[in-house]
Motif scaffolding. Structure first.
Motif, mmCIF file in Angstrom:
data_model
loop_
_atom_site.group_PDB
_atom_site.id
_atom_site.type_symbol
_atom_site.label_atom_id
_atom_site.label_comp_id
_atom_site.label_asym_id
_atom_site.label_seq_id
_atom_site.Cartn_x
_atom_site.Cartn_y
_atom_site.Cartn_z
ATOM 1 N N VAL A 1 -27.639 -6.343 8.715
ATOM 2 C CA VAL A 1 -26.207 -6.257 8.430
ATOM 3 C C VAL A 1 -25.868 -4.859 7.924
ATOM 4 C CG1 VAL A 1 -24.371 -7.067 6.877
ATOM 5 C CG2 VAL A 1 -25.898 -8.720 7.963
ATOM 6 N N LEU A 2 -26.678 -4.385 6.992
ATOM 7 C CA LEU A 2 -26.413 -3.090 6.376
ATOM 8 C C LEU A 2 -26.503 -1.963 7.393
ATOM 9 C CD1 LEU A 2 -25.795 -1.906 3.649
ATOM 10 C CD2 LEU A 2 -28.228 -1.558 3.308
ATOM 11 N N GLN B 1 -22.307 -22.806 6.565
ATOM 12 C CA GLN B 1 -21.016 -23.476 6.391
ATOM 13 C C GLN B 1 -21.146 -24.929 5.923
ATOM 14 O OE1 GLN B 1 -18.580 -22.406 9.800
ATOM 15 N NE2 GLN B 1 -18.874 -20.236 9.401
ATOM 16 N N ARG C 1 -23.999 -21.234 10.993
ATOM 17 C CA ARG C 1 -23.974 -22.671 11.266
ATOM 18 C C ARG C 1 -24.803 -23.457 10.236
ATOM 19 N NH1 ARG C 1 -27.886 -25.453 13.667
ATOM 20 N NH2 ARG C 1 -29.779 -24.309 14.156
ATOM 21 N N PRO D 1 -20.138 -1.514 9.338
ATOM 22 C CA PRO D 1 -21.258 -1.479 10.276
ATOM 23 C C PRO D 1 -21.262 -0.231 11.162
ATOM 24 C CG PRO D 1 -20.201 -3.641 10.299
ATOM 25 C CD PRO D 1 -19.356 -2.750 9.437
ATOM 26 N N GLN E 1 -22.843 -5.654 0.400
ATOM 27 C CA GLN E 1 -23.858 -5.858 1.437
ATOM 28 C C GLN E 1 -25.034 -4.967 1.089
ATOM 29 O OE1 GLN E 1 -21.956 -4.886 5.140
ATOM 30 N NE2 GLN E 1 -20.688 -6.725 5.127
ATOM 31 N N PRO F 1 -16.605 -12.891 4.790
ATOM 32 C CA PRO F 1 -15.212 -13.305 5.000
ATOM 33 C C PRO F 1 -15.027 -14.822 4.941
ATOM 34 C CG PRO F 1 -15.882 -11.699 6.662
ATOM 35 C CD PRO F 1 -17.114 -12.040 5.878
ATOM 36 N N SER G 1 -15.269 -16.090 1.368
ATOM 37 C CA SER G 1 -14.091 -15.598 0.667
ATOM 38 C C SER G 1 -12.864 -16.459 0.976
ATOM 39 C CB SER G 1 -13.867 -14.156 1.109
ATOM 40 O OG SER G 1 -12.874 -13.567 0.354
ATOM 41 N N GLN G 2 -12.704 -16.819 2.241
ATOM 42 C CA GLN G 2 -11.590 -17.699 2.638
ATOM 43 C C GLN G 2 -11.699 -19.071 1.967
ATOM 44 O OE1 GLN G 2 -11.942 -17.630 6.901
ATOM 45 N NE2 GLN G 2 -10.031 -16.502 7.134
ATOM 46 N N ILE H 1 -17.289 -7.896 -2.331
ATOM 47 C CA ILE H 1 -18.432 -8.304 -1.520
ATOM 48 C C ILE H 1 -19.349 -7.099 -1.432
ATOM 49 C CG2 ILE H 1 -19.198 -9.044 0.775
ATOM 50 C CD1 ILE H 1 -16.433 -10.341 1.165
ATOM 51 N N GLY I 1 -25.706 -2.163 10.392
ATOM 52 C CA GLY I 1 -24.628 -2.272 11.367
ATOM 53 C C GLY I 1 -25.052 -2.904 12.677
ATOM 54 N N ARG I 2 -26.246 -3.498 12.721
ATOM 55 C CA ARG I 2 -26.679 -4.120 13.974
ATOM 56 C C ARG I 2 -26.083 -5.510 14.131
ATOM 57 N NH1 ARG I 2 -31.562 -1.795 12.359
ATOM 58 N NH2 ARG I 2 -32.330 -3.802 11.663
ATOM 59 N N VAL I 3 -25.735 -6.133 13.006
ATOM 60 C CA VAL I 3 -25.124 -7.456 13.026
ATOM 61 C C VAL I 3 -23.868 -7.385 12.173
ATOM 62 C CG1 VAL I 3 -25.410 -9.849 12.325
ATOM 63 C CG2 VAL I 3 -27.355 -8.597 13.220
ATOM 64 N N THR I 4 -22.786 -7.960 12.669
ATOM 65 C CA THR I 4 -21.569 -8.004 11.868
ATOM 66 C C THR I 4 -21.592 -9.261 11.010
ATOM 67 O OG1 THR I 4 -20.351 -6.814 13.544
ATOM 68 C CG2 THR I 4 -19.050 -8.054 11.960
ATOM 69 N N ASP I 5 -21.459 -9.069 9.725
ATOM 70 C CA ASP I 5 -21.486 -10.205 8.808
ATOM 71 C C ASP I 5 -20.275 -11.098 9.004
ATOM 72 O OD1 ASP I 5 -22.113 -11.806 6.480
ATOM 73 O OD2 ASP I 5 -20.385 -10.807 5.586
ATOM 74 N N ARG I 6 -20.506 -12.384 9.142
ATOM 75 C CA ARG I 6 -19.403 -13.331 9.219
ATOM 76 C C ARG I 6 -19.315 -14.187 7.967
ATOM 77 N NH1 ARG I 6 -21.027 -15.736 14.891
ATOM 78 N NH2 ARG I 6 -20.546 -17.641 13.776
ATOM 79 N N GLY J 1 -11.028 -12.221 3.689
ATOM 80 C CA GLY J 1 -11.607 -12.834 4.877
ATOM 81 C C GLY J 1 -10.626 -13.010 6.017
#
Lengths: 421, 421
Positions: B7-8, B164, B161, A18, B36, B18, B21-22, B34, B10-15, A10
């Motif tokens: 996500v798959l 988390q 949001r 993507p 997807q 990561p 994982s952190q 991970i 590639g239209r949205v970047t997964d946040r 991460g």
């Protein structure tokens, strides 16, 4: 297969998965899945086997082609395909030419280490098709050796600026070119809406289904982010009439909320409006800190319509650099309709632009009050021939969420002002 | 397991991958991988099986808990764990309270659709532990039913949001809390360097190994991005003396290039310098379009030391808003040492800041020349008591790469100016 402990842990957000996926979609090839795995030999090998189990026609790997000991991808792909690594002396010569460019930028560099790097990066699985280096790392197209099963593997480097040009070379190279030639692109349509909750759209889709539109034949995905809803539908060419009915149903219900039907983002719609009208724009930003301007300056050619921006994070800067009267801030607070309007007017005047949009808000975590809680954001817009327009929204979430949605909000306020001008 | 066709594709970047994982890393739990995968029942189920095959103690899923028909995660995880979905009436009551907050923001919303949404989102695998909704979607901790094998699955929503805060609730909830209590955090150290190629570091690591530092006992990963190199080393507590030797070898060789040894990014180092000296800062940006300011305004409390920025994309704005003499631009060009210095001085003066940094460069694709090719970037910095300092770099790559590295470059020029002041 995206490799890299830094991605998995991460610390770095992967951009290659993507991107490659989007490229495949444009070619009519569906991505079955993306797996991110660390730089360990056994993990890499297991992941290749798992991806193969998805029944795919092709595997793409990204990353792990660098000079350090944790760069193992080429070797592991060779193992997977039953091909041992061998030095390609001609490739080594071409890699060395690339490496010499790096040497020029670092005059005190150790030449022996560069020679070792060159040698390591010129190893290819025996019988594979090398892909010319963009940085210093070649890629490869690796078919299974005789007697081995499994799909071909396209091995690409990790840095996006190397991967992207190499991808374009790879798709023109056999056996990849032949494999892709047989793919039939599916139809894909995207509708973007603003200002409705996802549950409302879910109800509309259910009604459409009850009304006889067979959604099983249309692959509809909806995604909500930064206050926008994106509806993407993929279908076979023969189902175009069915899609037309769905499209009509959505337009009938959400006429005022649909702002894009060709994939254009809000910044692209704004750009088109500005170019069509021959107007320039300026930005006055507080909590978004320059992100609205940065978004609009992203595409090449932005200098034709973007003048600049003032990031007035401090109230004194709102006064000195944007000409907002100090009494206005005193009377209404920095986050108010009056100040938003004055910021927009000031940005247009001071930066010599035809139009301007402003953002002033409380991103948090501090600074909120009963009357103006964290997430309160005011926008102001000016366009020629109209009085300043302002709008307030409240954005739930943390500082990052407020900033992100405020950027999108500012662009929509500018869009509607331009479209009504 | 990150779900979502958007996500798959590639239209949205997964946040979320990561981020989770952190969080695990901080708890001493390693992420095995991970995956997807799209929102299709069979794909989701297969992916759960594959993740289980990694031999993991826990699976986390993100996304697919929304109201639309493509939101299938809860149902599929129930199938995987051998637990059918059942309505939890008490949970339904609590979800409805959350939904009513949404209703307040959309006065013309269809109430029936909200009730259906509430009902769908209140379904839980029988015997699972629900996680309270942050938005309107509850999560769940789902253990395998009696007679089933496999790890527990933590089901979290897609929007960061929501995910988390729910994560923090989940780790305090059984059985997750107990499972995590047995993890032993490993040591992790991060060194950040600027201004050397990765091949040089590779050579240094090889020398260290030859010199007797057993790198097999230290998991060293190196990552180059935006011109910076990050070295992350993970090790067991007992190997701390071994790591100390590696640390010393790196410091000995790269004293002037090592700028962070505690995980701090360059913007964090700049922030610390400013706070320690009690100085404020302003920014003058051209090709970076506001991204330097946005980066510095990201953390809460930035108003203590950031005054603001002028994004002078147009040369006329450099003159009018930053006071750069038009003759200077005429004589040397907008991308020059002279103009970079004048921009920095102008930003500090006009915005009333103690310090300033400027960026002026050619991001491309157009605008380059033989003498000043695309990628040429000049930085200028002013700090109290010193003459303006300027520096030129050349950045390879496309418009996006130039902008990204120019942001990092500007922050390093500011950092070194502050550290020498």
């Amino acid at each position: 297969m995206v490799t890299g402990t830094e991605v998995l842990a991460g610390r770095v957000t992967d951009r290659n998965g993507p991107w490659v996926s989007q490229q495949f979609a444009e070619l009519g090839v569906e991505t079955a899945g993306i797996v991110q795995v660390g730089d360990r030999r056994e993990d890499l090998l297991q992941a290749l086997g798992q991806v193969e189990a998805w029944g795919v026609d092709l595997i793409v790997t990204t990353g792990g082609l660098g000079p350090t000991a944790d760069d193992l991808t080429m070797e592991v792909v060779g193992d997977y395909a039953g091909r041992r690594l061998e030095l390609d002396p001609e490739l080594e010569g071409r890699v060395w030419k690339r490496v010499e460019l790096v040497r020029d930028r670092f005059p005190d560099i150790d030449v022996e280490s560069l020679k070792l790097t060159t040698r390591k990066q010129s190893l290819q699985p025996l019988g594979a098709v090398p892909l010319e280096p963009i940085g210093t790392a070649p890629g490869s197209i690796v078919r299974p050796a005789d007697g081995r099963s499994g799909p071909p593997v396209v091995v690409l480097p990790g840095p996006p600026r190397e991967l992207q040009p190499m991808w374009h070379a790879a798709v023109a190279t056999e056996p990849l070119a032949g494999l892709l030639a047989s793919a039939v692109p599916f139809e894909e349509r995207m509708l973007r809406l603003i200002g409705l909750p996802e549950s409302d759209l879910a109800a509309t889709l259910r009604e459409a289904e009850v009304g006889g539109i067979d959604l099983d034949r249309l692959e509809v995905t909806t995604c909500m982010r930064s206050g926008e809803i994106e509806i993407v539908t993929r279908f076979d060419v023969e189902d175009a009439p069915l899609y037309a009915r769905l499209d009509e149903a959505i337009r009938a219900k959400y006429a005022s909320r649909l702002y894009s039907d060709d994939g254009a983002s809000v910044e692209e719609v704004v750009r088109r409006e500005l170019v069509a009208k021959g107007w320039t724009v300026a930005f006055a930003e507080s909590c978004t800190g320059g992100l609205v301007a940065a978004k609009m300056i992203e595409p090449a050619g932005a200098s034709d319509y973007v003048r600049g921006a003032v990031v007035a994070y401090d109230n004194a800067v709102k006064v000195s650099a944007l000409g907002v009267p100090a009494e206005l801030i005193e009377a209404h607070g920095a986050v108010s309709s009056e100040v938003a309007a004055a910021m927009a007017v000031g940005a247009a005047e001071r930066l010599g632009a035809d139009c301007a949009v402003s953002v002033t808000g409380i991103a948090g975590p501090g600074g909120g009050s009963e009357e103006k809680p964290v997430g309160t954001v005011w926008f102001g817009a000016v366009v020629p021939g109209h009085k300043p327009f302002t709008r307030e929204i409240w954005i739930p979430g943390d500082r990052g969420a407020v900033r992100e949605r405020a950027v999108v909000g500012a662009l929509h306020v500018l869009r509607t002002s331009l479209q009504q001008a």
